[in-house]
Design a protein around this motif. Structure first.
Motif, short mmCIF file in Angstrom:
data_model
loop_
_atom_site.label_atom_id
_atom_site.label_comp_id
_atom_site.label_asym_id
_atom_site.label_seq_id
_atom_site.Cartn_x
_atom_site.Cartn_y
_atom_site.Cartn_z
N TRP A 35 -3.63 -1.60 -3.52
CA TRP A 35 -2.99 -1.55 -2.10
C TRP A 35 -2.31 -0.18 -1.93
CZ3 TRP A 35 -4.38 -6.45 -3.84
CH2 TRP A 35 -4.98 -7.30 -2.97
N HIS A 36 -1.60 0.00 -2.96
CA HIS A 36 -0.79 1.37 -3.11
C HIS A 36 -1.69 2.56 -2.59
CE1 HIS A 36 1.37 4.86 -4.83
NE2 HIS A 36 2.43 4.18 -4.15
N ALA A 37 -2.81 2.56 -2.72
CA ALA A 37 -3.67 3.74 -2.49
C ALA A 37 -3.75 3.77 -0.83
CB ALA A 37 -4.96 3.71 -3.04
N THR A 38 -3.78 2.81 -0.18
CA THR A 38 -4.01 3.04 1.32
C THR A 38 -2.61 2.38 2.12
OG1 THR A 38 -4.78 0.70 1.37
CG2 THR A 38 -6.35 2.30 1.16
N LEU A 39 -1.88 1.79 1.40
CA LEU A 39 -0.53 1.17 2.01
C LEU A 39 -1.04 0.25 3.11
CD1 LEU A 39 1.87 4.05 1.93
CD2 LEU A 39 1.63 2.01 0.37
N ARG A 40 -2.29 -0.33 3.10
CA ARG A 40 -2.60 -1.17 4.33
C ARG A 40 -3.28 -2.66 3.66
NH1 ARG A 40 -4.02 0.82 9.31
NH2 ARG A 40 -5.60 -0.73 9.47
N ILE A 41 -2.56 -3.66 3.96
CA ILE A 41 -2.67 -4.98 3.53
C ILE A 41 -4.22 -5.42 3.52
CG2 ILE A 41 -1.89 -6.43 5.58
CD1 ILE A 41 -0.46 -7.48 2.52
N ARG A 42 -4.81 -5.07 4.88
CA ARG A 42 -5.99 -5.46 5.04
C ARG A 42 -7.21 -4.51 4.55
NH1 ARG A 42 -3.41 -7.90 9.54
NH2 ARG A 42 -3.55 -9.76 9.38
N ASP A 43 -6.65 -3.26 3.93
CA ASP A 43 -7.70 -2.64 3.30
C ASP A 43 -7.23 -1.81 1.97
OD1 ASP A 43 -10.06 -0.72 3.49
OD2 ASP A 43 -9.07 0.59 4.57
N PRO A 44 -7.45 -2.59 1.02
CA PRO A 44 -7.10 -1.79 -0.31
C PRO A 44 -8.21 -1.28 -0.67
CG PRO A 44 -7.48 -4.30 -0.73
CD PRO A 44 -7.42 -4.08 0.79
N ILE A 45 -8.20 -0.51 -1.92
CA ILE A 45 -9.44 0.15 -2.32
C ILE A 45 -9.90 -0.72 -3.39
CG2 ILE A 45 -10.32 2.06 -3.66
CD1 ILE A 45 -8.87 3.97 -1.76
N ILE A 46 -11.01 -0.94 -3.61
CA ILE A 46 -11.56 -1.94 -4.60
C ILE A 46 -12.59 -1.13 -5.33
CG2 ILE A 46 -13.20 -4.11 -5.11
CD1 ILE A 46 -12.53 -4.70 -2.21
N SER A 47 -12.39 -1.51 -6.74
CA SER A 47 -13.12 -0.68 -7.94
C SER A 47 -13.26 -1.44 -8.94
CB SER A 47 -12.16 0.60 -8.55
OG SER A 47 -11.85 1.29 -7.44
N HIS A 48 -14.62 -1.20 -9.63
CA HIS A 48 -14.77 -1.81 -10.99
C HIS A 48 -13.70 -1.53 -12.05
CE1 HIS A 48 -18.70 -3.86 -10.72
NE2 HIS A 48 -18.91 -2.95 -9.89
N TYR A 49 -13.23 -2.47 -12.80
CA TYR A 49 -12.07 -1.98 -13.84
C TYR A 49 -12.21 -0.69 -14.31
CZ TYR A 49 -9.08 -2.36 -17.69
OH TYR A 49 -8.12 -1.95 -18.59
N ASP A 50 -13.53 -0.57 -15.15
CA ASP A 50 -13.82 0.62 -15.69
C ASP A 50 -13.70 2.00 -14.96
OD1 ASP A 50 -14.17 -0.87 -18.13
OD2 ASP A 50 -16.21 -1.04 -17.99
N ASP A 51 -14.02 1.86 -13.69
CA ASP A 51 -14.16 2.93 -12.70
C ASP A 51 -12.90 3.28 -12.34
OD1 ASP A 51 -17.03 3.48 -12.84
OD2 ASP A 51 -17.32 2.20 -10.90
N TRP A 52 -11.94 2.31 -12.29
CA TRP A 52 -10.69 2.47 -12.12
C TRP A 52 -9.99 3.29 -12.75
CZ3 TRP A 52 -5.68 0.89 -13.58
CH2 TRP A 52 -4.66 0.95 -12.28
#
Length: 120
Positions: A87-104
């Motif tokens: 959520w820190h990446a976008t600062l938008r509650i309804r739009d976090p960036i989602i990643s596989h753990y290893d990719d992140w």
């Protein structure tokens, strides 16, 4: 702001002036705005929701190019289903960036929730 949200740098852009001003990141008012504070708040909110499909929930830490970062970790019953919600990446509650753990962990791109259709 839209460009910062799209590129996942909104939180970093907000942190920069605080860092330059010498803000104390351990101060509660400041800490809630940085990645660790956001990851803790979102993990606690998800925990309170008692979503049965989530088998494990925590924050996750990485260091990439000398920059420390924290985001929300979710694991399901399937071992391979480990995700990071940032959520820190976008600062938008309804739009976090989602990643596989290893990719992140490797700082490889994720997908905005807005466009998320699931992982393969």
């Amino acid at each position: 702001m839209l460009a910062l949200e799209f590129t996942g740098t909104a939180g970093s852009a907000r942190n920069a002036p605080m860092l330059l001003e010498g803000k104390d990141f351990s101060d509660d008012d400041v800490a809630e705005k940085i990645c660790l504070g956001i990851a803790l708040a979102t993990a606690n909110a998800i925990r309170k929701a008692e979503i049965t499909e989530i088998a494990s929930l925590a924050t996750s830490h990485r260091r990439h190019l000398g920059i420390e970062h924290e985001a929300t970790y979710l694991g399901t019953d399937e071992r391979s289903s480990q995700y990071i919600f940032d959520w820190h990446a976008t600062l938008r509650i309804r739009d976090p960036i989602i990643s596989h753990y290893d990719d992140w962990q490797a700082a490889r791109g994720g997908t905005h929730y807005f466009w998320f259709l699931g992982f393969d």
